[in-house]
Motif scaffolding. Structure first.
Motif, short mmCIF file in Angstrom:
data_model
loop_
_atom_site.label_atom_id
_atom_site.label_comp_id
_atom_site.label_asym_id
_atom_site.label_seq_id
_atom_site.Cartn_x
_atom_site.Cartn_y
_atom_site.Cartn_z
N GLN A 128 -16.32 37.24 36.15
CA GLN A 128 -16.40 38.24 37.21
C GLN A 128 -15.93 39.60 36.71
O GLN A 128 -16.55 40.62 36.99
CB GLN A 128 -15.57 37.82 38.42
N ALA A 129 -14.82 39.61 35.98
CA ALA A 129 -14.26 40.87 35.49
C ALA A 129 -15.20 41.59 34.53
O ALA A 129 -15.26 42.82 34.53
CB ALA A 129 -12.91 40.62 34.82
N GLU A 130 -15.92 40.82 33.74
CA GLU A 130 -16.84 41.43 32.77
C GLU A 130 -17.89 42.30 33.44
O GLU A 130 -18.41 43.22 32.81
CB GLU A 130 -17.57 40.33 31.97
N ALA A 162 -2.84 36.02 22.84
CA ALA A 162 -1.93 37.09 22.44
C ALA A 162 -2.68 38.27 21.82
O ALA A 162 -2.38 39.43 22.11
CB ALA A 162 -0.89 36.54 21.47
N LEU A 163 -3.66 37.96 21.00
CA LEU A 163 -4.43 39.02 20.33
C LEU A 163 -5.27 39.84 21.31
O LEU A 163 -5.31 41.06 21.23
CB LEU A 163 -5.35 38.42 19.26
N TRP A 164 -5.95 39.16 22.20
CA TRP A 164 -6.92 39.82 23.06
C TRP A 164 -6.32 40.33 24.36
O TRP A 164 -6.89 41.21 25.00
CB TRP A 164 -8.10 38.90 23.34
N SER A 165 -5.18 39.83 24.78
CA SER A 165 -4.61 40.27 26.04
C SER A 165 -4.14 41.72 26.00
O SER A 165 -4.04 42.35 27.05
CB SER A 165 -3.47 39.34 26.49
N GLY A 213 -12.38 41.98 25.17
CA GLY A 213 -11.21 41.13 25.30
C GLY A 213 -11.40 40.07 26.36
O GLY A 213 -11.10 38.89 26.15
N VAL A 214 -11.93 40.49 27.51
CA VAL A 214 -12.17 39.56 28.61
C VAL A 214 -13.20 38.51 28.20
O VAL A 214 -13.04 37.32 28.48
CB VAL A 214 -12.62 40.33 29.88
N HIS A 215 -14.25 38.95 27.52
CA HIS A 215 -15.29 38.02 27.09
C HIS A 215 -14.75 36.98 26.11
O HIS A 215 -15.06 35.79 26.22
CB HIS A 215 -16.44 38.80 26.44
N THR A 216 -13.92 37.40 25.19
CA THR A 216 -13.35 36.48 24.21
C THR A 216 -12.41 35.48 24.89
O THR A 216 -12.45 34.28 24.60
CB THR A 216 -12.61 37.25 23.11
N ILE A 217 -11.58 35.97 25.80
CA ILE A 217 -10.68 35.08 26.54
C ILE A 217 -11.50 34.09 27.37
O ILE A 217 -11.15 32.91 27.46
CB ILE A 217 -9.70 35.89 27.40
N ARG A 218 -12.59 34.57 27.94
CA ARG A 218 -13.47 33.70 28.73
C ARG A 218 -13.96 32.51 27.89
O ARG A 218 -13.90 31.36 28.33
CB ARG A 218 -14.66 34.51 29.24
N GLY A 219 -14.47 32.78 26.72
CA GLY A 219 -14.97 31.71 25.86
C GLY A 219 -13.89 30.75 25.44
O GLY A 219 -14.08 29.52 25.46
N LEU A 276 -9.84 30.47 34.87
CA LEU A 276 -9.68 31.65 34.02
C LEU A 276 -11.04 32.11 33.51
O LEU A 276 -11.35 33.30 33.55
CB LEU A 276 -8.73 31.37 32.85
N ALA A 277 -11.85 31.19 33.06
CA ALA A 277 -13.19 31.55 32.57
C ALA A 277 -14.01 32.21 33.66
O ALA A 277 -14.70 33.21 33.42
CB ALA A 277 -13.90 30.32 32.01
N ALA A 278 -13.95 31.68 34.88
CA ALA A 278 -14.72 32.24 36.00
C ALA A 278 -14.21 33.64 36.37
O ALA A 278 -15.01 34.55 36.63
CB ALA A 278 -14.64 31.32 37.21
N ILE A 279 -12.91 33.82 36.37
CA ILE A 279 -12.34 35.13 36.69
C ILE A 279 -12.72 36.14 35.62
O ILE A 279 -13.02 37.30 35.92
CB ILE A 279 -10.81 35.01 36.89
N CYS A 280 -12.72 35.70 34.37
CA CYS A 280 -13.16 36.58 33.28
C CYS A 280 -14.63 36.96 33.44
O CYS A 280 -15.00 38.12 33.24
CB CYS A 280 -12.94 35.91 31.93
#
Length: 117
Positions: free
Chosen positions: A76-78, A38-41, A54-60, A70-74
Motif C-alpha cells: 500500500q505504501a509503495e 536495519a539497512l532499509w529502514s 526501501g519499502v519495496h525491499t522490506i515488502r519482499g 507487513l508485506a501488505a502495508i508495504c
C-alpha cells in the motif's frame, strides 16, 4: 522472550515450509531479514530519496518469512502519493517493529531448542 510472546505478525509456517523445518536455515533467513530491516529502514522517511525502494525491499523480505501484514502495508505504501508518504511510512515502521518483535521471540525459541538438543 519466547514463542509464547508471538503476536501473529509473522506466520512462521511460511518460513518453516520454505526451510523444510531446518532450524539452522530458519535462523539464517531470519538473521538476514533483521539485517535487511536495519539497512532499509533508514529509508523509511518521506524526505529520503529512494523511500519507495526501501519499502519495496522490506515488502519482499517480509513476504519471504511470512510477515503478510507487513508485506501488505508495504504494498500500500509503495503506491501512495508523496503528500501521503509520512503516515504510510509510519504504518510500515509500526508493522516492521511488530514483525521484528515476533522474529526475536521465534529466534529465541530456536536458540532454546538448540540448547536442549
Amino acid at each position: 522472550m519466547a514463542r509464547r510472546d508471538l503476536t501473529g505478525a509473522v506466520d512462521f509456517t511460511v518460513l518453516e515450509d520454505m526451510t523444510g523445518g531446518d532450524a539452522a536455515i530458519s535462523e539464517e533467513v531470519l538473521g538476514l531479514f533483521v539485517e535487511q530491516a536495519a539497512l532499509w529502514s533508514v529509508l523509511l522517511n518521506p524526505r529520503a530519496d529512494g523511500w519507495r525502494d526501501g519499502v519495496h525491499t522490506i515488502r519482499g523480505a517480509a513476504a519471504g518469512i511470512g510477515a503478510g501484514d507487513l508485506a501488505a502495508i508495504c504494498a500500500q505504501a509503495e503506491t501512495v502519493e508523496q503528500a501521503l508518504a509520512a503516515p504510510a511510512l509510519e504504518r510500515v515502521r509500526d508493522a516492521l517493529d511488530a514483525a521484528l518483535a515476533d522474529v526475536a521471540a521465534y529466534r529465541h525459541e530456536l536458540m532454546l531448542r538448540g540448547l536442549k538438543a
